[in-house]
Scaffold this motif. Structure first.
Motif, PDB file in Angstrom:
ATOM      1  N   ALA A   1     -43.856 -41.564   7.607  1.00 29.79           N
ATOM      2  CA  ALA A   1     -43.307 -42.896   7.868  1.00 29.79           C
ATOM      3  C   ALA A   1     -42.525 -43.411   6.657  1.00 29.79           C
ATOM      4  O   ALA A   1     -41.412 -43.950   6.793  1.00 29.79           O
ATOM      5  CB  ALA A   1     -44.427 -43.863   8.231  1.00 29.79           C
ATOM      6  N   ASN A   2     -43.092 -43.240   5.479  1.00 27.84           N
ATOM      7  CA  ASN A   2     -42.405 -43.709   4.266  1.00 27.84           C
ATOM      8  C   ASN A   2     -41.088 -42.962   4.040  1.00 27.84           C
ATOM      9  O   ASN A   2     -40.061 -43.575   3.699  1.00 27.84           O
ATOM     10  CB  ASN A   2     -43.314 -43.534   3.051  1.00 27.84           C
ATOM     11  CG  ASN A   2     -44.462 -44.524   3.033  1.00 27.84           C
ATOM     12  OD1 ASN A   2     -44.319 -45.664   3.467  1.00 27.84           O
ATOM     13  ND2 ASN A   2     -45.617 -44.096   2.537  1.00 27.84           N
TER      14      ASN A   2
ATOM     15  N   SER B   1     -33.638 -43.599   6.546  1.00 29.67           N
ATOM     16  CA  SER B   1     -32.855 -44.614   7.259  1.00 29.67           C
ATOM     17  C   SER B   1     -32.086 -45.504   6.287  1.00 29.67           C
ATOM     18  O   SER B   1     -30.948 -45.914   6.569  1.00 29.67           O
ATOM     19  CB  SER B   1     -33.769 -45.457   8.158  1.00 29.67           C
ATOM     20  OG  SER B   1     -34.592 -46.325   7.395  1.00 29.67           O
ATOM     21  N   HIS B   2     -32.663 -45.782   5.130  1.00 26.07           N
ATOM     22  CA  HIS B   2     -31.951 -46.576   4.123  1.00 26.07           C
ATOM     23  C   HIS B   2     -30.753 -45.809   3.575  1.00 26.07           C
ATOM     24  O   HIS B   2     -29.678 -46.389   3.352  1.00 26.07           O
ATOM     25  CB  HIS B   2     -32.897 -46.959   2.983  1.00 26.07           C
ATOM     26  CG  HIS B   2     -33.938 -47.959   3.383  1.00 26.07           C
ATOM     27  ND1 HIS B   2     -34.984 -48.315   2.556  1.00 26.07           N
ATOM     28  CD2 HIS B   2     -34.099 -48.668   4.526  1.00 26.07           C
ATOM     29  CE1 HIS B   2     -35.726 -49.216   3.170  1.00 26.07           C
ATOM     30  NE2 HIS B   2     -35.224 -49.447   4.371  1.00 26.07           N
ATOM     31  N   VAL B   3     -30.921 -44.504   3.351  1.00 23.82           N
ATOM     32  CA  VAL B   3     -29.811 -43.678   2.875  1.00 23.82           C
ATOM     33  C   VAL B   3     -28.660 -43.714   3.884  1.00 23.82           C
ATOM     34  O   VAL B   3     -27.476 -43.720   3.514  1.00 23.82           O
ATOM     35  CB  VAL B   3     -30.279 -42.221   2.650  1.00 23.82           C
ATOM     36  CG1 VAL B   3     -29.083 -41.305   2.364  1.00 23.82           C
ATOM     37  CG2 VAL B   3     -31.266 -42.161   1.501  1.00 23.82           C
ATOM     38  N   LEU B   4     -29.000 -43.764   5.156  1.00 23.59           N
ATOM     39  CA  LEU B   4     -27.985 -43.777   6.213  1.00 23.59           C
ATOM     40  C   LEU B   4     -27.441 -45.178   6.499  1.00 23.59           C
ATOM     41  O   LEU B   4     -26.619 -45.353   7.405  1.00 23.59           O
ATOM     42  CB  LEU B   4     -28.581 -43.185   7.496  1.00 23.59           C
ATOM     43  CG  LEU B   4     -29.011 -41.707   7.400  1.00 23.59           C
ATOM     44  CD1 LEU B   4     -29.706 -41.274   8.686  1.00 23.59           C
ATOM     45  CD2 LEU B   4     -27.806 -40.813   7.132  1.00 23.59           C
ATOM     46  N   GLY B   5     -27.925 -46.168   5.763  1.00 25.34           N
ATOM     47  CA  GLY B   5     -27.404 -47.522   5.920  1.00 25.34           C
ATOM     48  C   GLY B   5     -28.151 -48.374   6.913  1.00 25.34           C
ATOM     49  O   GLY B   5     -27.696 -49.463   7.279  1.00 25.34           O
TER      50      GLY B   5
ATOM     51  N   THR C   1     -39.466 -50.285   9.169  1.00 26.42           N
ATOM     52  CA  THR C   1     -40.470 -50.293   8.113  1.00 26.42           C
ATOM     53  C   THR C   1     -41.514 -49.230   8.471  1.00 26.42           C
ATOM     54  O   THR C   1     -41.606 -48.828   9.644  1.00 26.42           O
ATOM     55  CB  THR C   1     -41.175 -51.655   7.988  1.00 26.42           C
ATOM     56  OG1 THR C   1     -41.943 -51.900   9.176  1.00 26.42           O
ATOM     57  CG2 THR C   1     -40.151 -52.779   7.793  1.00 26.42           C
ATOM     58  N   PRO C   2     -42.300 -48.770   7.507  1.00 32.30           N
ATOM     59  CA  PRO C   2     -43.351 -47.802   7.848  1.00 32.30           C
ATOM     60  C   PRO C   2     -44.290 -48.313   8.939  1.00 32.30           C
ATOM     61  O   PRO C   2     -44.729 -47.541   9.798  1.00 32.30           O
ATOM     62  CB  PRO C   2     -44.079 -47.611   6.509  1.00 32.30           C
ATOM     63  CG  PRO C   2     -43.017 -47.844   5.477  1.00 32.30           C
ATOM     64  CD  PRO C   2     -42.187 -48.961   6.048  1.00 32.30           C
TER      65      PRO C   2
ATOM     66  N   THR D   1     -29.862 -35.040  -0.472  1.00 34.73           N
ATOM     67  CA  THR D   1     -30.996 -34.351   0.139  1.00 34.73           C
ATOM     68  C   THR D   1     -31.654 -35.217   1.205  1.00 34.73           C
ATOM     69  O   THR D   1     -31.889 -36.415   1.002  1.00 34.73           O
ATOM     70  CB  THR D   1     -32.044 -33.980  -0.931  1.00 34.73           C
ATOM     71  OG1 THR D   1     -31.435 -33.125  -1.905  1.00 34.73           O
ATOM     72  CG2 THR D   1     -33.226 -33.258  -0.316  1.00 34.73           C
ATOM     73  N   ASN D   2     -31.951 -34.611   2.325  1.00 36.82           N
ATOM     74  CA  ASN D   2     -32.630 -35.300   3.422  1.00 36.82           C
ATOM     75  C   ASN D   2     -34.131 -35.382   3.117  1.00 36.82           C
ATOM     76  O   ASN D   2     -34.791 -34.352   3.012  1.00 36.82           O
ATOM     77  CB  ASN D   2     -32.393 -34.527   4.723  1.00 36.82           C
ATOM     78  CG  ASN D   2     -33.057 -35.180   5.923  1.00 36.82           C
ATOM     79  OD1 ASN D   2     -33.718 -36.203   5.816  1.00 36.82           O
ATOM     80  ND2 ASN D   2     -32.879 -34.558   7.075  1.00 36.82           N
ATOM     81  N   PRO D   3     -34.696 -36.578   2.991  1.00 37.86           N
ATOM     82  CA  PRO D   3     -36.105 -36.702   2.597  1.00 37.86           C
ATOM     83  C   PRO D   3     -37.093 -36.092   3.585  1.00 37.86           C
ATOM     84  O   PRO D   3     -38.205 -35.713   3.185  1.00 37.86           O
ATOM     85  CB  PRO D   3     -36.309 -38.224   2.492  1.00 37.86           C
ATOM     86  CG  PRO D   3     -34.945 -38.799   2.376  1.00 37.86           C
ATOM     87  CD  PRO D   3     -34.036 -37.885   3.129  1.00 37.86           C
ATOM     88  N   VAL D   4     -36.720 -36.003   4.863  1.00 43.63           N
ATOM     89  CA  VAL D   4     -37.683 -35.534   5.865  1.00 43.63           C
ATOM     90  C   VAL D   4     -37.371 -34.135   6.389  1.00 43.63           C
ATOM     91  O   VAL D   4     -37.970 -33.689   7.360  1.00 43.63           O
ATOM     92  CB  VAL D   4     -37.797 -36.520   7.050  1.00 43.63           C
ATOM     93  CG1 VAL D   4     -38.494 -37.787   6.616  1.00 43.63           C
ATOM     94  CG2 VAL D   4     -36.428 -36.841   7.641  1.00 43.63           C
ATOM     95  N   PHE D   5     -36.418 -33.433   5.758  1.00 45.55           N
ATOM     96  CA  PHE D   5     -36.160 -32.051   6.168  1.00 45.55           C
ATOM     97  C   PHE D   5     -37.338 -31.167   5.756  1.00 45.55           C
ATOM     98  O   PHE D   5     -37.868 -30.382   6.541  1.00 45.55           O
ATOM     99  CB  PHE D   5     -34.868 -31.545   5.530  1.00 45.55           C
ATOM    100  CG  PHE D   5     -34.592 -30.094   5.821  1.00 45.55           C
ATOM    101  CD1 PHE D   5     -34.116 -29.698   7.063  1.00 45.55           C
ATOM    102  CD2 PHE D   5     -34.814 -29.122   4.849  1.00 45.55           C
ATOM    103  CE1 PHE D   5     -33.877 -28.356   7.339  1.00 45.55           C
ATOM    104  CE2 PHE D   5     -34.569 -27.775   5.117  1.00 45.55           C
ATOM    105  CZ  PHE D   5     -34.099 -27.399   6.363  1.00 45.55           C
TER     106      PHE D   5
END
Length: 271
Positions: free
Chosen positions: A45-46, A52-56, A61-62, A141-145
């Motif tokens: 979730a975090n 999502s913030h990186v993508l604007g 929220t978590p 870098t994608n955080p959730v990849f």
């Protein structure tokens, strides 16, 4: 003296067997399904919100994501305890702008270590690939990849109660009729709760080939055969699945019919 040595050996063997049984059950490990499910849900979730913030996007929220996980170690016949690279977790979450597939989750593969930390590989079709483009047009870098997480070895070990249905998939890439013209389709039932059961109807060239029941345990495969021969010249067979447990394709799936060896041999010219 011999009797004393024999008694000691018997006692040692008993200890070794007992220890092996405990380790096989993972009884001494702090790596458990509930701890892993709670930790993975929070960690994912975090990181998803970070992505999502990186993508604007700033609408998540978590807490609003309501991430939840169901984890399994090496199938239904193995205790969900202990480290290893054979953990699979199904994770669901609520993102109004990015709905999940009908089954309601993504499949994550985990390598869980004895130090209560783990490495996760996510489903790229849902979480994206290695890099993503931020609002400035830069590849980052994608955080959730792929990501890491850890849990408290003394944390809450009570069941989370999270369950997801197993997903039934048709895995045959082609259908070869037998010597009576009948076909069988291979299916697999993914991780989840209660496996996959129901009925499947096959149709070819407007002719119904029959209805066949199926009952497949989670994380296993089976072949479903239909009683009626495929009509001559039919190029594909359509399968419609109705599930009573688990979830299957939401629309009919078509698979091409391949020429059988017997037919090909019969049709070959004789010299």
């Amino acid at each position: 003296m011999r009797r004393t040595v024999l008694s000691v050996l018997v006692a040692l063997v008993a200890v070794v067997l007992l220890s092996s049984a405990v380790l096989a059950r993972g009884g001494t490990s702090t790596v458990t399904r509930p701890r892993l499910e709670r930790s993975l849900s929070a960690t994912f979730a975090n990181l998803y919100v970070q992505q999502s913030h990186v993508l604007g996007r700033h609408d998540l929220t978590p807490d609003s994501l309501h991430a939840r996980a169901m984890c399994d170690k090496h199938g239904p016949d193995v205790a969900d305890v202990g480290p290893g690279g054979d953990w699979v977790c199904l994770v669901g979450w609520d993102d109004p702008k990015q709905p999940l597939p009908p089954e309601g989750y993504g499949k994550f593969e985990l390598n869980v270590h004895s130090n209560d930390c783990y490495t996760v590989s996510g489903p790229s079709k849902l979480t994206g690939f290695l890099t993503i483009t931020d609002t400035a047009g830069k590849e980052v870098t994608n955080p959730v990849f792929e990501f890491d997480g850890c849990f408290d070895p003394a944390g809450d070990d009570s069941p989370t109660g999270v369950e997801f249905p197993s997903l039934l998939s048709l895995t045959s890439t082609g259908l070869t009729p037998d010597d009576q013209g009948r076909v069988g389709v291979q299916v697999s039932c993914g991780p989840g709760s209660d496996g996959c059961s129901g009925t499947m109807v096959a149709t070819a060239a407007g002719h119904r080939l029959g209805q066949a029941p199926f009952d497949v345990a989670e994380q296993s495969t089976s072949t479903i055969t239909f009683p009626t021969a495929v009509p001559p010249g039919a190029g594909e067979v359509s399968f419609e699945v109705t599930t009573t447990t688990g979830i299957g394709p939401t629309s009919p799936a078509s698979i091409d019919v391949q020429e059988s060896t017997a037919t090909a041999g019969a049709a070959a010219p004789v010299e």
